[in-house]
Design a protein around this motif. Structure first.
Motif, PDB file in Angstrom:
ATOM      1  N   ARG A  52      23.251  22.495   5.977  1.00  0.00           N
ATOM      2  CA  ARG A  52      23.496  23.744   6.710  1.00  0.00           C
ATOM      3  C   ARG A  52      24.286  24.726   5.848  1.00  0.00           C
ATOM      4  NH1 ARG A  52      24.947  19.933  10.661  1.00  0.00           N
ATOM      5  NH2 ARG A  52      23.225  19.571  12.081  1.00  0.00           N
ATOM      6  N   GLY A  55      22.176  26.425   3.222  1.00  0.00           N
ATOM      7  CA  GLY A  55      20.989  27.127   3.697  1.00  0.00           C
ATOM      8  C   GLY A  55      19.694  26.354   3.648  1.00  0.00           C
ATOM      9  N   ARG A  56      19.765  25.030   3.759  1.00  0.00           N
ATOM     10  CA  ARG A  56      18.544  24.212   3.718  1.00  0.00           C
ATOM     11  C   ARG A  56      18.543  23.184   4.851  1.00  0.00           C
ATOM     12  NH1 ARG A  56      15.089  24.020  -0.718  1.00  0.00           N
ATOM     13  NH2 ARG A  56      13.824  22.874   0.790  1.00  0.00           N
TER      14      ARG A  56
END
Length: 182
Positions: A52, A55-56
């Protein structure tokens, strides 16, 4: 790792096992400022928090999927180069991940945790005044350790030790004259 070595007699190679950089979530990464951070997000919730934070979220189901490890490595390698080490450590700590800065030696003595644990202390030296030394790592309440003196100079206790071993003053003087001891 040691137990596995005893069982197989195969010396593990760096970067090939879970706890020595063989997986992306337990590894070190260089950041934008050239400094490094260390990840230790083995548990599923730590890995999910890491995904998180970088960004994945799509990678959350795949912490142990060997077919996805290159992708995870590549993403983490690239994303950590977008901010400084200290920025990433702050972000990841707030995200409840297992992260730590990898310090250079000149940064170590400024670490708040090491300061609090008194892991760098000053000891009085007869010639140099106060000198810094590593503190006692094990903190026992009933029998706390302490550094009573610094390491001796080379040969400082030679005569004392030889006397304890039963050599006479005459023998010790002979050893010195012959260059056996200093």
């Amino acid at each position: 790792i040691l137990s596995n070595y005893f069982a197989t007699l195969k010396t593990p190679q760096r970067g090939t096992t879970t706890l020595d950089g063989g997986i992306p979530q337990y590894n070190t990464y260089q950041c934008q400022d050239g400094k490094y951070l260390s990840l230790g997000s083995l548990e599923p919730w730590f890995f999910a928090n890491l995904c998180r934070a970088v960004g994945r979220e799509d990678l959350i189901p795949y912490p142990w999927d060997v077919s996805r490890q290159s992708e995870i490595f590549e993403h983490l390698t690239a994303v950590f180069k977008t901010k400084s080490r200290d920025e990433w450590v702050e972000i990841l700590r707030k995200s409840d991940t297992c992260v730590a800065p990898v310090y250079s030696l000149d940064e170590v003595e400024k670490d708040p945790h090491l300061i609090h644990r008194e892991m760098i202390i000053e000891v009085e030296h007869l010639e140099a005044g106060k000198v810094k030394q590593p503190g006692i790592s094990v903190k026992l309440s009933d029998t706390p350790g302490q550094i009573r003196r610094l390491a001796p100079k080379p040969y400082e206790h030679t005569e004392e030790l030889l006397k304890e071993l039963g050599y006479s003053v005459k023998q010790i003087e002979y050893f010195k004259k012959e260059g056996v001891v200093k």
